[in-house]
Design an enzyme around this catalytic site. Structure first.
Site: not given
Length: 254
Positions: A139, A152
C-alpha cells in the site's frame, strides 16, 4: 490415461484474500492469463463460487492460522509459479493516543504474520517450479504515514520491509520478489471493514473523488508484473488514481 502435454499444463498461482476486492479480481485476471488459480480465503462460499467460475481451486484459509496455511500449501501442490499475498486490511482511523492495541495486533497478524506464514509455507513449491514469484500487495501506506493510520501504516511498512528483505535473502534462487502498492482503491469492502460497517464513514473516504482505482485496475498491474519474463524482477509498483497526488493531497470535486 493420457497425461497433458507440457504446453497444456497451467502454472499454479495462489491468491490469498480471494473472496473479494483485489484478491478476487486478481484471481480472475490471472486465470484469463493462463494460470490455474488456487483461491484462498476464509469465506468458503465465495471462493467456491469464484473457483467454479475460473476453473480454479477453492481452499478455505485464515492466513493467521498455521494449520490452515499448511493445508493451503498441501493443496497447492509441489510446484507453484506465483504467490499473491493479498490478505490484509485496515481497522479504524484512531490517533495513536486513542488506539486500540487489539486492532493493531489484528492488522499486524493479518498483514505481516499472515504474509510471512503463507510465504514460508509455499517457498519450497515456488522454488521447485524453477520460475517462482512472490508478489505482495502492499500500500502507499507502507511508504508514508498519515494521521489516524498508525496501525495500518505500521503493518504495511512491515510488509514493504519484509518484501525487500526476502528479495535479498533469495538472491541466486529462482524466485522473484515483487510488491504492488496501491493508493486509493474503491472496493466493496475495504473501507466498510475499516469503519466496522459504517457506510457513511466509508462513503466519505471517496466522496467527490473522480474515479478512484478499482480492484480490476490493481489486478491488471498484478497480472502485468507476474507475466514479465522471469529474468525481469519488478521490485515495486506504486499505483494511484490520477486524482491522488499523495496520501494527503486528493482532488475532490465536492
Amino acid at each position: 490415461m493420457v497425461e497433458p502435454s507440457p504446453s497444456t499444463v497451467r502454472p499454479v498461482a495462489v491468491v490469498t484474500g480471494a473472496s473479494s476486492g483485489i484478491g478476487a479480481a486478481s484471481a480472475r485476471q490471472l486465470a484469463h492469463a493462463g494460470y490455474r488459480v488456487v483461491c484462498a480465503a476464509r469465506r468458503v462460499e465465495r471462493i467456491e463460487a469464484l473457483a467454479a467460475e475460473i476453473d480454479g481451486l477453492a481452499v478455505p484459509c485464515d492466513v493467521t492460522d498455521a494449520e490452515q496455511v499448511a493445508a493451503l500449501a498441501e493443496a497447492a501442490g509441489p510446484a507453484v509459479s506465483l504467490l499473491v499475498n493479498n490478505a490484509g486490511g485496515a481497522i479504524g482511523l484512531d490517533p495513536v493516543a486513542d488506539a486500540n492495541p487489539d486492532d493493531w495486533r489484528s492488522m499486524y497478524e493479518t498483514n505481516v504474520i499472515g504474509t510471512l506464514q503463507v510465504t514460508r509455507a509455499l517457498l519450497p513449491a515456488l522454488e521447485a517450479s524453477g520460475a517462482g514469484t512472490v508478489l505482495n500487495i502492499g500500500s502507499t501506506a507502507g511508504r508514508i504515514a498519515y494521521e489516524g493510520g498508525g496501525g495500518y501504516t505500521a503493518a504495511k511498512h512491515g510488509v514493504a520491509v519484509m518484501t525487500e528483505t526476502l528479495r535479498l535473502e533469495l538472491l541466486g534462487r529462482p524466485v522473484r520478489v515483487c510488491e504492488v502498492a496501491p493508493g486509493m482503491v474503491r472496493t466493496e469492502e475495504f473501507a466498510l471493514t475499516r469503519f466496522d460497517g459504517d457506510t457513511e464513514r466509508a462513503d466519505a473516504v471517496y466522496r467527490g473523488v473522480d474515479e478512484p482505482l478499482t480492484a480490476d485496475d490493481v489486478a491488471d498491474v498484478v497480472t502485468w508484473v507476474a507475466t514479465r519474463p522471469q529474468h525481469v524482477n519488478v521490485d515495486l509498483v506504486v499505483v494511484k488514481p490520477i486524482a491522488q497526488a499523495s496520501q494527503h493531497k486528493v482532488h475532490r470535486t465536492s
